[in-house]
Design an enzyme around this catalytic site. Sequence first.
Site, PDB file in Angstrom:
ATOM      1  N   GLU A   1       9.888  -1.402   2.189  1.00 52.46           N
ATOM      2  CA  GLU A   1       9.136  -1.237   3.431  1.00 52.46           C
ATOM      3  C   GLU A   1       9.807  -1.413   4.649  1.00 52.46           C
ATOM      4  O   GLU A   1      10.876  -2.233   5.106  1.00 52.46           O
ATOM      5  CB  GLU A   1       8.133  -2.405   3.493  1.00 52.46           C
ATOM      6  CG  GLU A   1       7.055  -2.191   4.680  1.00 52.46           C
ATOM      7  CD  GLU A   1       6.313  -3.264   5.213  1.00 52.46           C
ATOM      8  OE1 GLU A   1       5.368  -2.951   5.823  1.00 52.46           O
ATOM      9  OE2 GLU A   1       6.845  -4.616   5.057  1.00 52.46           O
TER      10      GLU A   1
ATOM     11  N   ASP B   1       8.793  -6.133   0.650  1.00 54.99           N
ATOM     12  CA  ASP B   1       8.174  -6.333   1.963  1.00 54.99           C
ATOM     13  C   ASP B   1       9.231  -6.430   3.097  1.00 54.99           C
ATOM     14  O   ASP B   1      10.307  -7.501   2.873  1.00 54.99           O
ATOM     15  CB  ASP B   1       7.367  -7.743   2.039  1.00 54.99           C
ATOM     16  CG  ASP B   1       6.462  -7.923   3.180  1.00 54.99           C
ATOM     17  OD1 ASP B   1       5.354  -7.112   3.219  1.00 54.99           O
ATOM     18  OD2 ASP B   1       6.544  -8.920   3.807  1.00 54.99           O
TER      19      ASP B   1
ATOM     20  N   ASP C   1       4.854  -6.432  -5.530  1.00 57.55           N
ATOM     21  CA  ASP C   1       5.347  -6.570  -4.219  1.00 57.55           C
ATOM     22  C   ASP C   1       6.240  -7.925  -4.530  1.00 57.55           C
ATOM     23  O   ASP C   1       5.925  -8.935  -4.985  1.00 57.55           O
ATOM     24  CB  ASP C   1       4.053  -7.020  -3.306  1.00 57.55           C
ATOM     25  CG  ASP C   1       4.200  -6.499  -1.980  1.00 57.55           C
ATOM     26  OD1 ASP C   1       5.089  -6.901  -1.196  1.00 57.55           O
ATOM     27  OD2 ASP C   1       2.961  -5.988  -1.723  1.00 57.55           O
TER      28      ASP C   1
ATOM     29  N   HIS D   1      -2.339  -0.995   3.232  1.00 58.53           N
ATOM     30  CA  HIS D   1      -3.258  -2.072   3.640  1.00 58.53           C
ATOM     31  C   HIS D   1      -2.926  -2.758   5.184  1.00 58.53           C
ATOM     32  O   HIS D   1      -3.562  -3.435   5.770  1.00 58.53           O
ATOM     33  CB  HIS D   1      -3.058  -3.487   2.795  1.00 58.53           C
ATOM     34  CG  HIS D   1      -1.527  -3.884   2.802  1.00 58.53           C
ATOM     35  ND1 HIS D   1      -0.590  -3.189   2.259  1.00 58.53           N
ATOM     36  CD2 HIS D   1      -1.221  -4.954   3.264  1.00 58.53           C
ATOM     37  CE1 HIS D   1       0.432  -3.887   2.569  1.00 58.53           C
ATOM     38  NE2 HIS D   1       0.104  -4.868   2.961  1.00 58.53           N
ATOM     39  N   ASP D   2      -1.904  -1.919   5.920  1.00 57.49           N
ATOM     40  CA  ASP D   2      -1.636  -2.528   7.222  1.00 57.49           C
ATOM     41  C   ASP D   2      -1.941  -1.076   8.256  1.00 57.49           C
ATOM     42  O   ASP D   2      -1.757  -1.573   9.536  1.00 57.49           O
ATOM     43  CB  ASP D   2       0.084  -2.550   7.457  1.00 57.49           C
ATOM     44  CG  ASP D   2       0.387  -3.724   6.613  1.00 57.49           C
ATOM     45  OD1 ASP D   2      -0.284  -4.424   6.417  1.00 57.49           O
ATOM     46  OD2 ASP D   2       1.466  -3.626   5.890  1.00 57.49           O
TER      47      ASP D   2
HETATM   48  C1  NOJ Z   1       4.197  -6.203   5.791  1.00 56.88           C
HETATM   49  C2  NOJ Z   1       2.904  -6.442   4.974  1.00 56.88           C
HETATM   50  O1  NOJ Z   1       2.549  -5.208   4.405  1.00 56.88           O
HETATM   51  C3  NOJ Z   1       1.988  -7.199   5.901  1.00 56.88           C
HETATM   52  O2  NOJ Z   1       0.630  -7.040   5.463  1.00 56.88           O
HETATM   53  C4  NOJ Z   1       2.253  -8.508   6.126  1.00 56.88           C
HETATM   54  O3  NOJ Z   1       1.454  -9.160   6.857  1.00 56.88           O
HETATM   55  C5  NOJ Z   1       3.703  -8.583   6.717  1.00 56.88           C
HETATM   56  N1  NOJ Z   1       4.644  -7.640   5.872  1.00 56.88           N
HETATM   57  C6  NOJ Z   1       4.379  -9.921   6.519  1.00 56.88           C
HETATM   58  O4  NOJ Z   1       4.546 -10.301   5.034  1.00 56.88           O
END
Ligand code: NOJ
Length: 530
Positions: free
Chosen positions: A264, A201, A99, A325-326
């Site tokens: 992302e 990210d 990441d 994970h989000d």
């Molecule tokens: C995306 C990440 O996947 C998430 O987990 C994070 O909180 C935010 N970006 C901020 O970095």
Amino acid sequence: MQDAIWWKRGIIYQIYPRSFQDSNGDGIGDLAGIKARLDYVAWLGVDAIWISPVYPSPMADFGYDVADYCNIEPMFGSLDAFRDLLAEVHARGLKLIIDFVPNHTSDHHPWFRESRASRDNPKRDWYIWRDPAPGGGPPNNWVSNFGGPGWTLDETTGQYYYHAFLVEQPDLNWRNPEVQQAMHDVLRFWLDLGVDGFRVDVIWHLMKDPEFRDNPVNPGYVKGRPEIESLLQIHSTDHPDVHGVIAGMRHVLDTYPDRVLIGEVYLPIERLVTYYGQDLSGAHLPFNFQLLQTAWHAKKVCELIHEYEQSIPDGGWPNWVLGNHDQPRVAARLGEEQARVAAMLLLTLRGTPTLYYGDEIGIGKVDIPAHAVQDPWEKNEPGLGFGRDPQRTPMQWDASPGAGFSTGAPWLPLAHDHATRNVVMQREDPASMLNLTRALIALRRSSQALSVGALRLLDAHDDVLAYERRAGSDRFIIVLNFSMREATWDMPENVTGEIVLSTRDGGGGQDACAELRLRPDEGLVIRCHR
Ligand code: NOJ
């Protein structure tokens, strides 16, 4: 098939390091733990692992607040442990993607400490500082993605700094060439160590409107949704200049052989595909999260596949994500039976699939009691139902009290069913979700049509979606029943085949009848006769 580069023909498996395997009993997963589980990953059959951040971090956002880009957080191990993991990954013929979090640092990062020290510090312009609005207060109306204002006043210097996420995550100023240079050096540091690529990210956040205009109010905002949705993020994200800085990163990667850049991007399809960049100078794979956001109906998913396939620029390669994970786990959203259908969809679509750890055993809804909440977003905007802890619970390896994850108290609660839903039990059960996932992966790997072949949508009616994958004489038809009812589907005229996989019992071996009968929640992969 050997001709296609690994990240096109391969399957990516995302590991959330805090939750995969703890090797020292502190209740938090680590690099040595991941290393200890590599045989499982290889057995599953995926090609690459993406690990969420393991950099030194105060953990305000569990590692997405980076305090040093060129080291490893002691809780996870050390640079030596990382090198060791990388060597073991490569020894198994797997790839390792890390990441990269370039939009913001931790407020503990030495760059930010310098930047906030004084207005004339050489690093002042590395972050986004603005005077208060004429009447006082924040410079504009931008909101943090985790709720509350996007700006925080620094009392010492009397200016506000911008943070798209937590107060502890100040945004870097990517318009400053020194920042770009420093971040390119970070990429080279890891590329020189031998990592195979980066998942970047919030890549669509990197460049902001240079005039910092207010974001317009979102007329469609629904009360009870996160505050960030109250504004349309048109000036704070997706600025046209972002493509230049992505091309800059890509240029760094392109000086190394066969590395992958994944971005992302949470945007609608027509905006998402611009992240392939002009003449494909952008991300190799702008992550496609559409399956997570589209209603689970055969027709809707069919339209989605059609729109996405039509929108990808020539030479661009598609990809699909079913969990991360989000986002709520797929089995929590759809139930286990449809999660199996979703796994069959993910692993038979055209484009690189990304599988999220634990989805292969169908981890579902996990209730997190208030006292156990960890996610800063849930703490900032409690009770809205957007907390991300439920999808970050420890991997369930066996029926022991710590599920084989840890001998200590896990940092997040285990799912209530871990004693019966775990890798050891599912490995033994031929009809398990794990064995289905593994069989789908093996089938995809063994077939030119499924891994890199063309896709043709055949039909979407009522509850059934059908499509074909083909490469020369290698040809499959996939038929998915999106409902709990029985369904029928007519095979195309003059096409015969053999059912090689069913979501219901693994099964296979029977001929596909002209009128196929699908059981409730059944998906079928049919190998067509030549
Ligand atoms: C995306 C990440 O996947 C998430 O987990 C994070 O909180 C935010 N970006 C901020 O970095």
